[in-house]
Design an enzyme around this catalytic site. Structure first.
Site, PDB file in Angstrom:
ATOM      1  N   ASP A 134     -51.193 -36.966  60.354  1.00  0.00           N
ATOM      2  CA  ASP A 134     -50.606 -37.843  59.347  1.00  0.00           C
ATOM      3  C   ASP A 134     -50.327 -39.178  60.027  1.00  0.00           C
ATOM      4  O   ASP A 134     -49.613 -39.219  61.031  1.00  0.00           O
ATOM      5  CB  ASP A 134     -49.287 -37.262  58.818  1.00  0.00           C
ATOM      6  CG  ASP A 134     -49.529 -36.069  57.897  1.00  0.00           C
ATOM      7  OD1 ASP A 134     -50.693 -35.643  57.763  1.00  0.00           O
ATOM      8  OD2 ASP A 134     -48.553 -35.557  57.318  1.00  0.00           O
ATOM      9  N   ASP A 145     -52.691 -30.386  46.290  1.00  0.00           N
ATOM     10  CA  ASP A 145     -51.360 -29.902  46.662  1.00  0.00           C
ATOM     11  C   ASP A 145     -50.873 -28.994  45.537  1.00  0.00           C
ATOM     12  O   ASP A 145     -50.709 -29.442  44.408  1.00  0.00           O
ATOM     13  CB  ASP A 145     -50.375 -31.067  46.832  1.00  0.00           C
ATOM     14  CG  ASP A 145     -50.750 -31.959  48.010  1.00  0.00           C
ATOM     15  OD1 ASP A 145     -51.459 -31.478  48.920  1.00  0.00           O
ATOM     16  OD2 ASP A 145     -50.344 -33.138  48.016  1.00  0.00           O
TER      17      ASP A 145
END
Lengths: 252, 214
Positions: free
Chosen positions: A11, A130
Site C-alpha cells: 500500500d 472488497d
C-alpha cells in the site's frame, strides 16, 4: 502445470509503503522500490501496489514509483488505487506496470472495465473486489471507497459482471478477515471461484504460513496476497513457499 | 543493435528496461526505415491479434517484417508478438498472421475433454520443458518457471518449430522458432533470471549475426 502465486501487496501513500489494519491506523513500512526488489529476490511471483494517496501530487508520485520499480523488477506487477479513466490506465501501463486494478471506479461505471479490456487486453485488467458478509443478503456485499461505502452488489453477481465485461483476474479482499490475521476467508474465496472462470487472488487475513496452504488446499484460488505479515517479517515469501512445497502445493 | 517495434500494442517499457539491465543496446521505433538499421528485431505485444495485424499494416510494418524474416535476419516475437509469427488466429473468426511459422492460435477451451472447467487466461508461472535443449536461445537456461499471460494458444502440427513447451491442460508452445524467426509465449522480461537469460541469448544471436549483413 501452473503454480500457485504468492503476491506481496504494497500500500503506497505519497510514495511510501504503508499498511492499514482493518483499513485504519496506517504504519510506515518502507520504500516501495527497495521493498519490491527484496520481494523479487525472496521469490515473490508478482507484486501489487495499491496507491492510497488522496492527493493529486501523491498520484503523480505513484507514476514515478511505477517507472522506477519497472526499471529494476523482473517479475510482473499490478497497480491499483485511484485509476478512474482510460487515461489513468494508459499512464500507469506506459510507466511499466503489467496490470491495473480497478475498484471503486469500476463499480461507479462498469463500462470502464470493458473499455480497458478492449483497449489494453483482458490480461491487463484486474478488478479488485472488497466484500463483507451481510446478514440481510445472506451473502457478501461489495464495498467501495476503501471499504467505506456499501453498494447494492452481491459478490457473485458483481464477479460475474466484471468477467463478462472483460476483466482478466479478480483480486478478492475479505473485509471481515482483513487485518485480523486469522486466515483467508475460505468460503468467500471458493464462492467467487465457483462463480467465475478467471484467476482469483485471495486477500485479507493472512497471519501465518499455514493460512496459505489452507487457502490453496481448500479453495481453487490461483494466488494469495498479503501485506503486513511480509512487511513486518512475521514470515517471509521464502518460508511460505517452502511450507507450501512441503504441503504438496505446486509453487515456483 | 536491437530495434523494438513500436506499433502501439506492447508493454515496450518493460522490454526496454530488461534490455537496459542486460546492457543490450536497443532503440524503439515505429518507422520501418529506422528499424531497418537494426541487427535484430523484437516484436512485443499484448492484446488483440486482430488489432495488432491492423496496426502493423497501417504503419507499413507488415511488409517490412516479412522482408526482414525472408532475409533470414533475427526476429523475436514475445507473447502476442510470438503468435503473430504464425499463420493466423481464430480471433474475430479468422485473422491472418505473418505466416513465418506453421500453426494457428486458438482460444483455450476452458474445459477439458472429460468436462473439467479450468481458468482462462493461462496466467502465472509455469514450467518449461525443453524440446531442443541445444538451441541457442536456451543456452545456460534451466527448465524452470516462466511467466505466462494468454488466452489463445498456438496449435501446430509441425513439432520442429517447438523449442520448449509447457503444460496447461494441453501442450503450450512456449519457445518456438525456425531459423532466426523466434518467439516466446511467456514474457521473458517478466520471468526473472530465466527470462533475462533468454533475452540475453537473443542479444547474443543478434550480435553474432551482425557481420553477415554489413
Amino acid at each position: 502445470m501452473i503454480t500457485k502465486r504468492i503476491i506481496p501487496c504494497l500500500d503506497v501513500k505519497e510514495g511510501r509503503v504503508v499498511k492499514g489494519v482493518q483499513f485504519v491506523g496506517l504504519r510506515d513500512a518502507g520504500d516501495p522500490v527497495e521493498l519490491s526488489s527484496f520481494y523479487d529476490e525472496q521469490g515473490a511471483d508478482e507484486l501489487v501496489f495499491l496507491d492510497i494517496s488522496a492527493s493529486h501530487e501523491g498520484r503523480k508520485t505513484m507514476v514515478d514509483v511505477v517507472r522506477e520499480t519497472a526499471g529494476t523488477l523482473a517479475i510482473p506487477f499490478t497497480v491499483g488505487g485511484g485509476i478512474n479513466t482510460l487515461d489513468d490506465m494508459r499512464t500507469i501501463l506506459r510507466a511499466g506496470a503489467d496490470k491495473v486494478s480497478l475498484n471503486t471506479a469500476a463499480v461507479k461505471r462498469p463500462e470502464l472495465i470493458s473499455e480497458g479490456a478492449d483497449y489494453f487486453g483482458s490480461q491487463c485488467i484486474v478488478t479488485a473486489i472488497d466484500a463483507k458478509f451481510d446478514e440481510e443478503l445472506d451473502s457478501w456485499r461489495i464495498y467501495t471507497h476503501g471499504g467505506r461505502t456499501p453498494t447494492e452488489w452481491e459478490v457473485t453477481e458483481w464477479a460475474r459482471e466484471v468477467v463478462r465485461r472483460g476483466s482478466g483476474e479478480i483480486l478478492l479482499t475479505s473485509m471481515d478477515q482483513d487485518g485480523a490475521k486469522d486466515g483467508f476467508d475460505l468460503s468467500l474465496t471458493e464462492t467467487v471461484n465457483n462463480a467465475v472462470s478467471v484467476p482469483v487472488i485471495a486477500s485479507g487475513g493472512a497471519g501465518v504460513k499455514e493460512h496459505f496452504s489452507r487457502v490453496f488446499s481448500e479453495t481453487n484460488a490461483d494466488a494469495a496476497l498479503a501485506a503486513s505479515i511480509f512487511h513486518y517479517k512475521e514470515t517471509s515469501v521464502e518460508e511460505v513457499k517452502k511450507h507450501l512445497r512441503e504441503e504438496g502445493v505446486r509453487v515456483r | 543493435m536491437i530495434g523494438v517495434i513500436d506499433y502501439g500494442m506492447g508493454n515496450l517499457h518493460s522490454v526496454s528496461k530488461a534490455l537496459e539491465r542486460l546492457n543490450v543496446p536497443y532503440f524503439l521505433s515505429e518507422d520501418p526505415d529506422r528499424l531497418a538499421e537494426a541487427d535484430g528485431l523484437i516484436l512485443p505485444g499484448v492484446g488483440s491479434f486482430h488489432d495488432a495485424m491492423n496496426l502493423l499494416q497501417e504503419k507499413g510494418q507488415e511488409d517490412f517484417i516479412k522482408k526482414w524474416a525472408a532475409d533470414g535476419r533475427p526476429l523475436l516475437g514475445i507473447c502476442l508478438g510470438m503468435q503473430l509469427l504464425f499463420d493466423g488466429s481464430e480471433e474475430n473468426k479468422h485473422t491472418e498472421g505473418l505466416g513465418f511459422l506453421p500453426g494457428y492460435a486458438k482460444h483455450f477451451p476452458g474445459v477439458t475433454e472429460d468436462g473439467t472447467a479450468y481458468k482462462v487466461p493461462h496466467m502465472g508461472w509455469n514450467k518449461l520443458s525443453f524440446k531442443q535443449p541445444q538451441h541457442d536461445l536456451l543456452k545456460g537456461v534451466v527448465e524452470g518457471h516462466v511467466y505466462f499471460v494468454h488466452s489463445y494458444v498456438i496449435q501446430t502440427e509441425d513439432e520442429d518449430v517447438l523449442i520448449a513447451d509447457s503444460d496447461y491442460y494441453e501442450t503450450v508452445p512456449a519457445v518456438v522458432g525456425r531459423g532466426r524467426v523466434l518467439g516466446t509465449q511467456f514474457h521473458p522480461e517478466k520471468s526473472s533470471t530465466i527470462g533475462m537469460k533468454i533475452l540475453e541469448n537473443f542479444g547474443t544471436i543478434v550480435a553474432e549475426g551482425r557481420n553477415t549483413y554489413e
